[in-house]
Structures are given as structure tokens and as C-alpha cells.
Write a protein that holds these residues in place. Structure first.
Motif, PDB file in Angstrom:
ATOM      1  N   VAL A 242       0.852  -1.181   0.000  1.00 14.43           N
ATOM      2  CA  VAL A 242       0.000   0.000   0.000  1.00 14.43           C
ATOM      3  C   VAL A 242       0.890   1.234   0.000  1.00 14.43           C
ATOM      4  O   VAL A 242       1.750   1.383   0.869  1.00 14.43           O
ATOM      5  N   ALA A 243       0.694   2.103  -0.973  1.00 10.98           N
ATOM      6  CA  ALA A 243       1.459   3.344  -1.036  1.00 10.98           C
ATOM      7  C   ALA A 243       0.849   4.354  -0.077  1.00 10.98           C
ATOM      8  O   ALA A 243      -0.374   4.401   0.113  1.00 10.98           O
ATOM      9  N   SER A 244       1.681   5.164   0.528  1.00 16.54           N
ATOM     10  CA  SER A 244       1.166   6.233   1.382  1.00 16.54           C
ATOM     11  C   SER A 244       0.441   7.251   0.518  1.00 16.54           C
ATOM     12  O   SER A 244       0.740   7.415  -0.676  1.00 16.54           O
ATOM     13  N   ALA A 245      -0.524   7.950   1.133  1.00 23.82           N
ATOM     14  CA  ALA A 245      -1.297   8.936   0.375  1.00 23.82           C
ATOM     15  C   ALA A 245      -0.411  10.040  -0.203  1.00 23.82           C
ATOM     16  O   ALA A 245      -0.567  10.412  -1.376  1.00 23.82           O
ATOM     17  N   PRO A 246       0.554  10.591   0.560  1.00 23.62           N
ATOM     18  CA  PRO A 246       1.415  11.625  -0.027  1.00 23.62           C
ATOM     19  C   PRO A 246       2.262  11.118  -1.183  1.00 23.62           C
ATOM     20  O   PRO A 246       2.420  11.800  -2.207  1.00 23.62           O
ATOM     21  N   ALA A 247       2.825   9.899  -1.048  1.00 22.70           N
ATOM     22  CA  ALA A 247       3.653   9.354  -2.118  1.00 22.70           C
ATOM     23  C   ALA A 247       2.829   9.120  -3.377  1.00 22.70           C
ATOM     24  O   ALA A 247       3.280   9.411  -4.493  1.00 22.70           O
ATOM     25  N   LEU A 248       1.617   8.620  -3.196  1.00 18.93           N
ATOM     26  CA  LEU A 248       0.759   8.358  -4.348  1.00 18.93           C
ATOM     27  C   LEU A 248       0.309   9.666  -4.995  1.00 18.93           C
ATOM     28  O   LEU A 248       0.213   9.757  -6.233  1.00 18.93           O
TER      29      LEU A 248
ATOM     30  N   GLY B  71       1.388  -4.418  -8.699  1.00 21.38           N
ATOM     31  CA  GLY B  71       0.417  -4.450  -9.779  1.00 21.38           C
ATOM     32  C   GLY B  71      -0.762  -3.539  -9.506  1.00 21.38           C
ATOM     33  O   GLY B  71      -0.815  -2.846  -8.487  1.00 21.38           O
ATOM     34  N   PRO B  72      -1.744  -3.543 -10.417  1.00 24.80           N
ATOM     35  CA  PRO B  72      -2.908  -2.665 -10.278  1.00 24.80           C
ATOM     36  C   PRO B  72      -3.656  -2.843  -8.963  1.00 24.80           C
ATOM     37  O   PRO B  72      -4.257  -1.893  -8.461  1.00 24.80           O
ATOM     38  N   HIS B  73      -3.621  -4.074  -8.384  1.00 27.66           N
ATOM     39  CA  HIS B  73      -4.338  -4.277  -7.130  1.00 27.66           C
ATOM     40  C   HIS B  73      -3.759  -3.433  -6.003  1.00 27.66           C
ATOM     41  O   HIS B  73      -4.456  -3.149  -5.026  1.00 27.66           O
ATOM     42  N   SER B  74      -2.500  -3.020  -6.129  1.00 29.07           N
ATOM     43  CA  SER B  74      -1.921  -2.156  -5.104  1.00 29.07           C
ATOM     44  C   SER B  74      -2.649  -0.811  -5.044  1.00 29.07           C
ATOM     45  O   SER B  74      -2.824  -0.244  -3.964  1.00 29.07           O
ATOM     46  N   LEU B  75      -3.067  -0.300  -6.200  1.00 24.07           N
ATOM     47  CA  LEU B  75      -3.835   0.943  -6.204  1.00 24.07           C
ATOM     48  C   LEU B  75      -5.215   0.728  -5.597  1.00 24.07           C
ATOM     49  O   LEU B  75      -5.731   1.590  -4.880  1.00 24.07           O
ATOM     50  N   ARG B  76      -5.817  -0.416  -5.869  1.00 18.46           N
ATOM     51  CA  ARG B  76      -7.127  -0.742  -5.278  1.00 18.46           C
ATOM     52  C   ARG B  76      -7.005  -0.869  -3.761  1.00 18.46           C
ATOM     53  O   ARG B  76      -7.817  -0.327  -3.011  1.00 18.46           O
ATOM     54  N   HIS B  77      -5.969  -1.590  -3.301  1.00 13.60           N
ATOM     55  CA  HIS B  77      -5.762  -1.741  -1.868  1.00 13.60           C
ATOM     56  C   HIS B  77      -5.425  -0.407  -1.213  1.00 13.60           C
ATOM     57  O   HIS B  77      -5.873  -0.121  -0.095  1.00 13.60           O
ATOM     58  N   SER B  78      -4.644   0.404  -1.903  1.00 11.91           N
ATOM     59  CA  SER B  78      -4.308   1.723  -1.366  1.00 11.91           C
ATOM     60  C   SER B  78      -5.565   2.570  -1.218  1.00 11.91           C
ATOM     61  O   SER B  78      -5.757   3.238  -0.193  1.00 11.91           O
ATOM     62  N   ALA B  79      -6.425   2.544  -2.223  1.00 11.49           N
ATOM     63  CA  ALA B  79      -7.659   3.329  -2.161  1.00 11.49           C
ATOM     64  C   ALA B  79      -8.531   2.892  -0.991  1.00 11.49           C
ATOM     65  O   ALA B  79      -9.054   3.727  -0.237  1.00 11.49           O
TER      66      ALA B  79
ATOM     67  N   THR C 175      -7.627   1.309   1.773  1.00 11.67           N
ATOM     68  CA  THR C 175      -6.983   1.648   3.043  1.00 11.67           C
ATOM     69  C   THR C 175      -7.102   3.133   3.327  1.00 11.67           C
ATOM     70  O   THR C 175      -7.407   3.546   4.464  1.00 11.67           O
ATOM     71  N   HIS C 176      -6.898   3.973   2.322  1.00 15.31           N
ATOM     72  CA  HIS C 176      -6.980   5.418   2.529  1.00 15.31           C
ATOM     73  C   HIS C 176      -8.402   5.861   2.845  1.00 15.31           C
ATOM     74  O   HIS C 176      -8.601   6.791   3.637  1.00 15.31           O
TER      75      HIS C 176
END
Length: 299
Positions: A108-114, A243-251, A253-254
Motif C-alpha cells: 500500500v502506497a502512502s497517500a502523499p507518495a501516491l 500491480g494494479p491491485h496495489s492501487l485498489r488496496h491503497s484506495a 486503506t486510505h
């Protein structure tokens, strides 16, 4: 339905295969947990992604390696029987791999990094070519609407409601849902649709109604999206295997970090079971505990 077929299979395992009572009880428990996770749906609707979701949930729950192996054996035995009985055309369990204990969510990418990543791609889209505008729109919509890669690649232009900022998505089991997306995604999509998509579609004759068009003028494929996300998000999470699921998981979580209602997140993600969505609460809780441990003077 799935549950009815499982009941027949459990009797078959006991009376025909003559498995031990303990094994039959274990298989019955495992397969009923499958129903609880993916929902009681027609047997032919169950695909490998449903099975992976169920297997992954078991790994996240901390089940022993032996239990995970038994669950995989149970579902493979069930679908082998269903295939032999002509109840399914193809056996989805053949592509299922037993998950390793302790397997974690994709990074999961942090919100600021993303935010920095996305703003960089948006800036490039303003001055770059059609591919740059498409890439920015793909990333913004994947994150902004928490889509699966298959859902994103299957979108048509008419699936967007640009006035309401919603997108109609066909998810697992052909279940349709309407998902909102934000202003950043709306602006990226507008730039792409007005300036980039016509140029990309003119490169070939296979785009049709597809929302996202690849370099050869055809519907954008999942492999291209995987490559894009790896280039864009990999450095932000410290891993090229993203992969793309990392953006889904990041969303997800955020959203929960920001106080979103769990059931609203479940509906947005298209999860059949609330239990699957609840995994993200553990991620948010862990992040909160780590922040407390590092920052609170009495931690």
C-alpha cells in the motif's frame, strides 16, 4: 447453487469415496466457509478469482499451513467432482495455488507518495503525447474508483457518467455496480477523451467502444496496465513487483483511514462478503498503532 452442490459432494465424499469422518468434516467446514466468503451463487459463476479471494482471506486470518493445504485440497476435490458430473464446463481450482502463511496485502502506497506519483503523470499528460494522457487517466481511475484491472480494461466510453462522476462497472460474477470517482480522475479522463483517445483509436480499427485504447489502436490489455503500474507506483512502495491491485488496496486503506463507512467501502469495491473488506481495517489499525508507537511520548 454452490451450497446445494457442496451438500451433495460432502455425501459423495463420505459414501462413495469413503473418506474418514474427520476429513469429511474438515472438507465440509472448508467448503461452507467458501460460501460464506464468496456468497451462495450459481456454481458456474465461481471462478478462480473467487477461489483466490477465499484462499487469501484464510491466509490473512492466520490459518496454519496444514489448514490452508487442506482447504485447497477440499476445493480441488469438489471442483474435480463437479467437472466429472458435468456441473461445470471448466475447473477453476486448477489455477489455485496454496497461499503461504503470513502472506500480506499487496503493498500500500502512502497517500502523499501516491499523490506525488499521480500529479507527475497528470503534468506529463498536459504536455506529452496521447499515451501520456491515457496513462494518467488509467492511474487516476484505478485509484479514484478502486477498480480491478479486469474491470478497468472492460470499460466502454458509455460506462462513464461524466456529469455525475460515476462509472458503471461489471465485476465478478457479472455483478454490476456504479462507483464514484473524484475531481482529479474526472479532469484526467476529460483530457484523455478529448485529446488522446481519438488519436489512439486512429492507429487501428479494433478500439470499438473501449474506453481505454492501447498503442496499436485496440482495447487496452491488462498486461499493459500491469507494466504501467509497476513503472509508476513501484518506486513509491519500494518494490518493482507491484500491480494494479496495489492501487485498489491503497484506495480502500486510505478511505478507511479517512473515516469512510465499512459497508460503503464494501459496496464500492464490489466485495460479496463484508469479511473481505474488514481485512483493510486491520491494515488501518496497524498503521495507527505504528504511528502511536513512534510518536506518542507514553507509548
Amino acid at each position: 447453487m454452490l451450497s446445494a452442490a457442496i451438500d451433495v459432494y460432502v455425501r459423495h465424499a463420505a459414501d462413495v469415496r469413503r473418506l474418514s469422518p474427520a476429513t469429511v468434516r474438515g472438507y465440509a467446514s472448508d467448503l461452507r466457509d467458501l460460501v460464506a466468503t464468496v456468497g451462495d451463487r450459481p456454481l458456474t459463476d465461481v471462478d478462480v478469482e473467487h477461489l483466490r479471494e477465499w484462499a487469501w482471506a484464510g491466509a490473512q486470518a492466520g490459518l496454519a499451513r496444514s489448514t490452508l493445504a487442506r482447504r485447497t485440497a477440499a476445493v480441488r476435490g469438489f471442483f474435480r467432482w463437479a467437472s466429472e458430473e458435468g456441473l461445470v464446463d471448466a475447473d477453476p481450482s486448477l489455477r489455485l495455488v496454496t497461499p503461504k502463511r503470513g502472506r500480506t496485502l499487496p503493498r500500500v502506497a502512502s497517500a502523499p507518495a501516491l499523490r506525488d506519483v499521480l500529479e507527475g503523470y497528470v503534468a506529463r499528460a498536459e504536455t506529452g503525447g496521447p499515451d501520456d494522457a491515457r496513462d494518467a487517466a488509467v492511474l487516476e481511475l484505478l485509484y479514484g474508483a478502486a477498480l480491478r484491472v479486469s474491470e478497468l480494461c472492460g470499460l466502454d466510453v458509455d460506462d462513464l457518467d461524466r456529469d455525475r462522476r460515476t462509472v458503471r462497472v461489471l465485476g465478478k460474477g457479472a455483478k454490476e455496480r456504479v462507483v464514484p470517482y473524484g475531481g482529479a480522475a474526472a479532469r484526467a479522463l476529460e483530457t484523455y477523451l478529448v485529446r488522446a483517445r481519438p488519436a489512439l483509436a486512429s492507429r487501428g480499427d479494433g478500439a470499438g467502444a473501449a474506453l481505454f485504447v492501447g498503442a496499436r489502436g485496440r482495447r487496452l490489455g491488462a498486461r499493459s496496465v500491469y507494466d504501467l503500474v509497476a513503472r509508476a507506483v513501484g518506486p513509491a512502495v519500494g518494490s518493482a513487483a507491484v500491480g494494479p491491485h496495489s492501487l485498489r488496496h491503497s484506495a480502500a486503506t486510505h478511505l478507511l483511514d479517512g473515516g469512510a463507512d465499512l459497508r460503503a467501502v464494501q459496496e464500492m469495491l464490489g466485495h460479496a462478503s463484508l469479511g473481505t473488506t474488514q481485512i483493510y481495517t486491520h491494515v488501518s489499525s496497524e498503521r495507527m498503532r505504528e504511528a502511536y508507537r513512534l510518536a506518542h511520548p507514553r507509548a
